[in-house]
Motif scaffolding. Structure first.
Motif, short mmCIF file in Angstrom:
data_model
loop_
_atom_site.label_atom_id
_atom_site.label_comp_id
_atom_site.label_asym_id
_atom_site.label_seq_id
_atom_site.Cartn_x
_atom_site.Cartn_y
_atom_site.Cartn_z
N SER A 223 0.85 -1.19 0.00
CA SER A 223 0.00 0.00 0.00
C SER A 223 0.89 1.24 0.00
N ASP A 224 2.19 1.00 -0.09
CA ASP A 224 3.16 2.11 -0.06
C ASP A 224 3.53 2.52 -1.49
N TYR A 225 3.32 3.79 -1.78
CA TYR A 225 3.53 4.27 -3.15
C TYR A 225 4.98 4.05 -3.60
N ALA A 226 5.92 4.44 -2.76
CA ALA A 226 7.34 4.37 -3.13
C ALA A 226 7.75 2.91 -3.39
N LYS A 227 7.24 2.05 -2.56
CA LYS A 227 7.54 0.63 -2.70
C LYS A 227 6.96 0.09 -4.01
N ALA A 228 5.71 0.47 -4.26
CA ALA A 228 5.05 0.03 -5.49
C ALA A 228 5.83 0.52 -6.70
N ASN A 229 6.28 1.75 -6.59
CA ASN A 229 7.06 2.35 -7.67
C ASN A 229 8.33 1.53 -7.95
N GLN A 230 8.95 1.14 -6.87
CA GLN A 230 10.18 0.34 -6.96
C GLN A 230 9.90 -1.02 -7.62
N ILE A 231 8.83 -1.67 -7.19
CA ILE A 231 8.50 -2.99 -7.73
C ILE A 231 8.17 -2.88 -9.22
N ILE A 232 7.38 -1.84 -9.54
CA ILE A 232 6.95 -1.69 -10.93
C ILE A 232 8.12 -1.32 -11.84
N GLU A 233 9.05 -0.57 -11.27
CA GLU A 233 10.23 -0.18 -12.04
C GLU A 233 11.04 -1.41 -12.47
N GLN A 234 11.07 -2.40 -11.56
CA GLN A 234 11.87 -3.60 -11.85
C GLN A 234 11.06 -4.69 -12.54
N ASP A 235 9.80 -4.41 -12.81
CA ASP A 235 8.90 -5.39 -13.41
C ASP A 235 9.32 -5.70 -14.84
N ASN A 236 9.31 -6.99 -15.20
CA ASN A 236 9.64 -7.37 -16.58
C ASN A 236 8.39 -7.48 -17.45
N GLY A 237 7.25 -7.10 -16.90
CA GLY A 237 6.00 -7.15 -17.67
C GLY A 237 5.31 -8.48 -17.59
N LEU A 238 5.90 -9.44 -16.89
CA LEU A 238 5.32 -10.78 -16.82
C LEU A 238 5.04 -11.21 -15.38
N GLN A 239 5.07 -10.24 -14.47
CA GLN A 239 4.75 -10.57 -13.08
C GLN A 239 3.25 -10.38 -12.84
N THR A 240 2.69 -11.24 -12.05
CA THR A 240 1.24 -11.17 -11.84
C THR A 240 0.89 -11.03 -10.35
N GLY A 241 -0.37 -10.63 -10.11
CA GLY A 241 -0.86 -10.43 -8.75
C GLY A 241 -1.24 -8.98 -8.52
N VAL A 242 -1.71 -8.69 -7.31
CA VAL A 242 -2.03 -7.30 -6.97
C VAL A 242 -0.74 -6.65 -6.49
N VAL A 243 -0.28 -5.64 -7.17
CA VAL A 243 0.99 -5.02 -6.77
C VAL A 243 0.76 -3.82 -5.84
N TYR A 244 -0.38 -3.13 -6.02
CA TYR A 244 -0.62 -1.92 -5.23
C TYR A 244 -2.08 -1.88 -4.82
N ASN A 245 -2.32 -1.70 -3.54
CA ASN A 245 -3.69 -1.62 -3.05
C ASN A 245 -3.72 -0.58 -1.93
N ASN A 246 -4.26 0.56 -2.23
CA ASN A 246 -4.20 1.68 -1.30
C ASN A 246 -5.58 2.31 -1.22
N SER A 247 -5.92 2.86 -0.08
CA SER A 247 -7.22 3.53 -0.01
C SER A 247 -7.01 5.02 -0.23
N ARG A 248 -7.84 5.57 -1.05
CA ARG A 248 -7.72 6.99 -1.39
C ARG A 248 -9.15 7.51 -1.54
N THR A 249 -9.35 8.79 -1.33
CA THR A 249 -10.70 9.35 -1.38
C THR A 249 -11.36 9.05 -2.73
#
Lengths: 272, 583
Positions: A223-249
């Motif tokens: 649910s951490d933006y910076a962390k999600a950013n890091q994971i997505i940056e290193q993503d090869n496009g073939l990773q699956t699952g929920v990577v980011y789940n955050n509550s926002r208005t």
């Protein structure tokens, strides 16, 4: 209440898709997710644009709108804001959502209306017979060029994250159970949820059958933006699952209330 | 006895309060019992461009300016000189200008108009007030407006501003009002003070009001001049009646958002101007094919492309009629004038909902931005009702009914589930490429519009005469002003203003045009779009022996009734002398 099985959410119409197309899995997973959530059919609407994947609404037994190329998200937004009690899903493809409709994708992520977007990404324009799309890998055959494509593919998850999407996931058409789970979570998520589905095109990209061996789960859901950013940056496009789940208005914040006794009260401002 | 019909103009640099000055005079005259019009004219710049408040006061309801300004207040010649040919003045015009301003343009000198130079800037500096407020005082003095009422209205109009600013405005007004002017001017007649309330509105506001009364509860908007203030009015007022406005990312989105809302059963509209309407045309085709009711208000500005965003034209007629791909029957309406805006927008919402198709309402910048002080305007007294379905297991969304209107299921209705589709579809809504289905559904969509009884609302006919003038939109009131001078010259002309432009009310027009000797089509665009439309739909038919004339002129300057008199006189006189009019 009798449990409605997934078949209940499908129509009798035979899909136009090629045998082996990943879109069949998405259709089945949507039916399963609606069944798991036991949603009343008339309270669900599925909106689409144009392309192979956008033919999906007619294959369900809920309300549907097969609109024009690229504009599924605005139709869905208008419907959901006007009728907030409905469950609204949008189904789209990589051409529909990441090329002609990219602007709407960015603003739907930013606006955070409570609805779900499923993009069936096969990295190709299937319906027009195999032109490159914004997600086609460098080196693939390009029908509108004398050469292979040499343009960097668009990164849908990264774009969704920086645009403000609050639920970001990837699924693969070869893993229907995982897709169903992600869909259930996305529909339940308050706000805009985006599911990027690697959806194989057996006709124009037969090599995508090989995805089966290449897909890997994301290391974690954050649910951490910076962390999600890091994971997505290193993503090869073939990773699956929920990577980011955050509550926002969620937008709009509340259902509008009638604040005048009669619309004729508006006359007052003009009478001097 | 004073004047009963007077036009004046206040000009100055944008941001100097020219429009605010005009509003004060309009409200004060209205309190005296005068009908009034304030036409705003400004450059596209936020500050520093040319800006004019053009006003007319009359004992009769007015929706256009007079042919000549009797009074002009010029804050700075430098700003206005390039546009001087666009203002109507003559030797009877009294011009008040700032002593410090640039040189008086030659056109003014040649006109022999009386020019009175006042040290406006100097006075404003000395008294720490604003030039526009001194100007308001000067004009009030010449017009014979009561200064006490003017001061009260000023306080009210500026109530949200700082006290010091209001005080200095009042100082300015009093200074101007008491200034010893070395000129004579016939003031407005004193009317029997009628205390009745009057209405003050712009065409844009009235379109919004009419739409909300007719049931609009969803609006998607993308800002574009001159439609933006209509959207801003809706944003505030839609909220009061429980509706929602979404600011979309572009016009492609705004039109599709209202399609979504209307598919959901909520009457919806968007407002735009020329370039925005172009972006919407693909989705309008979708709304026609999938039979979704919606209203698009197009406030016409000068085109093509970015054109003249802040000024008026009637050049979007062709695109409103023909921009869609495929065979795409839809409705195009136009208000008959500023005070008709609520009626026409309400009627348009009703037509859209009843006929399940898009309606494009063609307004223009003159209608949209002009303020009128007048009586209560007419409203279309019906909330729109869509024919909804009571679906059973055999529900067919696009049932081929006799009327062409198929009862519509709305999400939430059990058994009504269908997929709305832009693909050619059969009665069930299933995509289908069969020739007979294409024919059936195209017939159905056309039939529902052609069979509908539009009643007496298709247009308005004024005066009798075998010379027929046809028009639409804001220029009607200008042409109307030309009818009496024409009668005085022995020319009896009848004026037909179209409220329904598509489908064209052929039978009603044939009736109105029977026995015509001359048909004159007047419109504010370069190509004669209405003329060519009528020629292709109507004039080509047998039995039309009338001489045809097209008077088409692009914006941004409005027509004057004087030039219309001249055109009609010339066109019809040539025929009397046995010559061929070749317009």
């Amino acid at each position: 209440m009798t449990k409605e099985n997934p078949r209940f959410y499908k129509s009798e119409k035979k899909p136009i898709w090629c045998p082996g197309c990943g879109d069949f899995t998405v259709l089945t997973s949507i039916a399963k997710a609606l069944s798991q959530l036991q949603l009343t059919r008339e309270e669900v609407a599925i909106i689409s644009g144009i392309g192979c994947s956008s033919r999906l609404p007619a294959y369900t037994s809920v309300y549907g709108f097969h609109g024009i190329h690229g504009r599924a998200l605005p139709i869905a937004t208008g419907l959901k804001v006007a009728r907030p009690e409905l469950t609204v899903l949008t189904v789209s493809g990589d051409g529909d959502c990441f090329s002609i409709g990219t602007n709407h994708f960015i603003h739907a992520c930013r606006r955070n209306v409570d609805m779900t977007l499923i993009v069936m990404d096969n990295h190709i324009y299937g319906m027009t017979k195999g032109q490159v799309s914004p997600t086609t890998e460098i080196g693939c055959d390009d029908k509108l060029s004398a050469h292979a494509t040499d343009i960097q593919p668009l990164q849908p998850l990264a774009l969704a994250l920086i645009s403000g999407a609050s639920y970001i996931a990837r699924a693969y058409s070869g893993e229907p159970a995982q897709l169903t789970d992600i869909l259930v979570g996305a529909i339940q998520h308050p706000g805009f949820s985006f599911i990027h589905v690697l959806c194989q095109c057996v006709t124009y990209c037969p090599e995508q059958k090989g995805w089966k061996k290449l897909v890997q789960p994301f290391a974690e859901t954050t649910s951490d933006y910076a962390k999600a950013n890091q994971i997505i940056e290193q993503d090869n496009g073939l990773q699956t699952g929920v990577v980011y789940n955050n509550s926002r208005t969620v937008w709009p914040k509340e259902k509008t209330q009638v604040r005048v006794k009669s619309v004729d009260e508006l006359d007052k401002q003009f009478i001097k | 006895m004073g004047t009963q019909d007077l036009s004046l103009v206040i000009t100055g640099p944008g941001g100097e309060g020219v429009i605010a000055a005009g509003e004060l005079l309009l409200k004060t005259a209205a309190q005296m019992g005068y009908y009034g019009l304030l036409k705003k004219s400004f450059g596209a710049q936020i500050r520093g461009g040319e800006s004019s408040a053009m006003l007319r006061f009359s004992t009769e309801s007015v929706e256009c300016l007079g042919s000549v300004f009797q009074l002009m207040l010029v804050m700075d010649w430098k700003i206005i000189t390039p546009f001087i040919d666009e203002l109507a003045f003559n030797k009877d015009t009294l011009i008040i200008c700032d002593q410090q301003s640039a040189e008086i343009p030659e056109a003014i000198i040649n006109s022999q108009a009386q020019v009175c130079r006042i040290p406006l800037t100097k006075l404003a500096k000395q008294l720490k007030t604003q030039i526009n407020m001194i100007g308001v005082g000067l004009l009030a003095q010449l017009l014979g407006l009561p200064v006490a009422q003017l001061a009260a209205i000023t306080k009210q109009q500026f109530q949200h501003k700082e006290v010091a600013l209001i005080d200095s405005a009042i100082t300015g007004i009093e200074t101007g009002y008491n200034y010893q002017l070395p000129v004579e001017f016939t003031a407005l007649s004193n009317l029997d003070s009628h205390t009745k309330n009057y209405w003050l509105y712009t065409g844009n506001q009235l379109i919004g009001l009419g739409a909300l009364k007719a049931g609009i509860r969803f609006v998607a908007a993308y800002p574009i001049t001159p439609a933006t203030d209509l959207l801003e009015w809706l944003a505030v007022n839609l909220d009061k009646v429980g509706g929602t406005l979404v600011q979309a990312e572009d016009e492609l989105s705004s039109i599709n958002m209202i399609i979504g809302a209307s598919y959901g059963g909520v009457p919806a509209l968007t407002a735009t101007s020329g370039p925005g309407l172009s972006l919407m045309s693909e989705a309008l085709g979708l709304a026609i094919a999938s039979e979704i009711p919606l209203l698009v208000v197009n406030v016409n500005r000068g085109g093509p492309s970015t054109g003249i965003p802040t000024k008026s034209e009637q050049s979007d007629l062709n695109q409103a009629l023909f921009a869609m791909h495929g065979d795409a029957p839809h409705i195009v309406t136009a208000p008959i004038g500023i005070s008709d805006c609520a009626f026409t927008s309400g009627w348009s919402v009703n037509l859209a909902e009843q006929l399940q198709c898009p309606v494009i309402m063609l307004s223009d910048q003159f209608i949209g931005h002009s303020i009128v002080a007048t009586a209560k305007p007419p409203f279309f007294q019906r909330t729109a009702e869509r024919e909804t379905a009571q679906p059973d297991d055999n529900y067919q969304r696009y049932l081929n009914t006799e009327s062409g209107i198929s009862p519509m299921a709305i999400p939430g209705m059990a058994n009504g589930m269908y997929t709305a589709d832009g693909l050619t579809h059969n009665e069930q809504g299933h995509p289908c490429t069969l020739a007979n289905i294409q024919q059936q559904q195209l017939d159905k969509r056309q039939r529902k519009l052609l069979q509908y009884d539009y009643g007496p609302h298709w247009g308005q006919v004024d005066h009798c005469g075998d010379i027929k003038i046809i028009c639409f939109g804001s220029i009607r009131s200008i042409i109307f002003d030309a009818l009496t001078p024409l009668t005085n010259k022995g020319i009896d002309a009848s004026l037909i203003a179209l409220r329904l432009l598509a489908p064209l009310p052929i039978k009603q027009l044939q009736g109105a045009l029977s026995a015509a000797t001359h048909i004159i089509v007047i419109e504010q665009n370069h190509g004669g779009q209405l003329f060519h439309y009528l020629a292709s739909q109507l004039f080509y038919q047998a039995g039309f022996s009338a001489k045809l004339h097209s008077f088409a002129k692009p914006g941004p300057v409005p027509f004057s009734s004087a030039e219309i008199v001249q055109f009609v006189e010339h066109a019809t006189l040539l025929n009397k002398q046995g010559e061929t009019a070749n317009d």
